[in-house]
Design an enzyme around this catalytic site. Sequence first.
Site, PDB file in Angstrom:
ATOM      1  N   SER A  18     -11.091   7.000   7.427  1.00  0.00           N
ATOM      2  CA  SER A  18     -12.434   7.100   6.760  1.00  0.00           C
ATOM      3  C   SER A  18     -12.963   5.551   6.527  1.00  0.00           C
ATOM      4  O   SER A  18     -11.896   4.669   6.144  1.00  0.00           O
ATOM      5  CB  SER A  18     -12.317   7.891   5.641  1.00  0.00           C
ATOM      6  OG  SER A  18     -13.859   8.143   5.041  1.00  0.00           O
ATOM      7  N   HIS A  67     -12.009  15.944   3.421  1.00  0.00           N
ATOM      8  CA  HIS A  67     -12.739  14.783   3.014  1.00  0.00           C
ATOM      9  C   HIS A  67     -14.136  14.733   3.269  1.00  0.00           C
ATOM     10  O   HIS A  67     -14.884  14.512   2.400  1.00  0.00           O
ATOM     11  CB  HIS A  67     -12.057  13.664   3.321  1.00  0.00           C
ATOM     12  CG  HIS A  67     -12.743  12.465   3.042  1.00  0.00           C
ATOM     13  ND1 HIS A  67     -13.977  11.773   4.079  1.00  0.00           N
ATOM     14  CD2 HIS A  67     -12.531  11.117   2.319  1.00  0.00           C
ATOM     15  CE1 HIS A  67     -14.220  10.772   3.623  1.00  0.00           C
ATOM     16  NE2 HIS A  67     -13.479  10.445   2.385  1.00  0.00           N
ATOM     17  N   ASN A  68     -14.617  14.864   4.454  1.00  0.00           N
ATOM     18  CA  ASN A  68     -15.790  14.888   4.836  1.00  0.00           C
ATOM     19  C   ASN A  68     -16.697  15.974   4.319  1.00  0.00           C
ATOM     20  O   ASN A  68     -17.846  15.978   3.926  1.00  0.00           O
ATOM     21  CB  ASN A  68     -15.996  14.862   6.491  1.00  0.00           C
ATOM     22  CG  ASN A  68     -15.491  13.727   7.190  1.00  0.00           C
ATOM     23  OD1 ASN A  68     -14.759  12.657   6.463  1.00  0.00           O
ATOM     24  ND2 ASN A  68     -15.817  13.395   8.225  1.00  0.00           N
TER      25      ASN A  68
END
Length: 475
Positions: A128, A185-186
């Site tokens: 990321s 996370h996204n």
Amino acid sequence: TQAQIGVTGLAVMGANLARNLARHGHVVAVHNRSLSRTTKLVEEHGDEGTFVACETPEEFVAALERPRRVLIMVKAGAPTDAVIEEFAPLLEPGDMLVDGGNAHFLDTRRREAALRERGIHFVGAGVSGGEEGALLGPSIMPGGSKESYAALGPLFEDIAAKVDGVPCCTHIGPDGAGHFVKMVHNGIEYADMQLIAEAYDLLRQGAGLEPSRLADVFDEWNRGELSSYLIEITAEVLRQVDASTGGPLVDVIADRAEQKGTGRWTVQIALDLGVPVSGIAEAVFARSVSGHADLREAARGLPGPTPVPDRTLGDDFVEDVRRALYASKIIAYAQGFDQIRAGSAEYGWDVDPGALATIWRGGCIIRAVFLDRIREAYEESTPPVTLLTAPIFVEALGLAQDSWRRVVAKAAELGIPVPGFSTALAYYDSLRAERLPAALIQGQRDFFGAHTYQRTDREGAFHTLWSGDRSEVGA
Ligand code: NBP
């Protein structure tokens, strides 16, 4: 010299990771399906470190020291399978094939199992931080075997972002664990962005604050508990003036939010796991609503208040919105971490949520001071069942909740949609509730489908003879 690692797939992400590795003194073999990208990388950035440019997969594999470390950075999906099929036959048992793309974790599980049969360590690594992160220090979430991490970890930790000297990279767990946490996370990122957008909308449409003033508000927020990359860039976007109209850029950007799919995957998987990630789901749906031009066009004239800025809403309202945003954010993150716990239990990954919060403090899009609070919460001697009950968040929610209720009520009154704020508050109140109306739902289910119910006062399953004499029988 033999290369310590090779990168194949040299579009923006691959090229920047290769440069990052080279800048840290590692010898990097580079390869791309079309040679032009390889040539361009070495021509433009060859002086940043030692690259070994390779034209063919054979040349590339031969350039690597053993056991080989190959990082694949190609488009997720079929291209990743194609590249694996191309490289795997050239590798030997003990070699490592890392997929740093945005793969679905179920694909990663499948690939890992297939390559394990061939003695190759397949590592699905979430990366990321976008282009800039790849070059200057991403957050890296590698799954795969412990053995492979022993060989890859030092390299990845070296190029990852650092917070207080701690690298934003750790071994997440076996097979698809890395891509799973990257997916969540996204999803959290979607929720966070939606909540910030709602705060903006409330202050703009509700209180009549102009974008330039709002940029100052977000800058101010960025100095407190909300301090984060997303709040920081929000101020930048709001301050941007459009060259052609001379007005705020945000006013000329079409209000249709797009998505590539990781938010949707998060929600799909959450449904399968039975984890209520309502904050992420509302964020995905809000993007979807924004894109439905037909529905929005058809519904535009429906009755309801047209938000009229109330300029008497002053600093108190700004503070209310800030607190509502913080409280909703706590909910969204708590739900995301619940999903990680559920995924970890389902697939036997043993993911350490505190370690995860630690590596999300830097490098990635959701990097924030807040993640330090989450890390602390999980480092308590008895880790909380939900983050909401960690002492630090109990206190924060207690401080915020009056504001939060006022803001959601005000939004409803003004006709400003705040799906993220409201679903977060509903979740909070649902968990707090002594009794939920789920009891009535069980009654309804028993009525039409004889699905039975349990009682609060006795063990067992029961059914009421709804179409008979309405007496209760044990099921
Ligand atoms: P892209 O996702 O745009 O992929 C382009 C690369 O894939 C090129 O190197 C291309 O080679 C190669 N490729 C394709 Br397409 N099909 C191939 C095939 N059949 N065989 C071999 N190579 C093939 O690149 P990116 O934006 O750098 O992203 C790479 C990965 O990182 C993706 O999985 C992405 O989801 C993930 N990711 C991206 C970001 C971001 O901010 N962009 C952030 C985090 C993760 P060619 O040059 O020969 O066409």
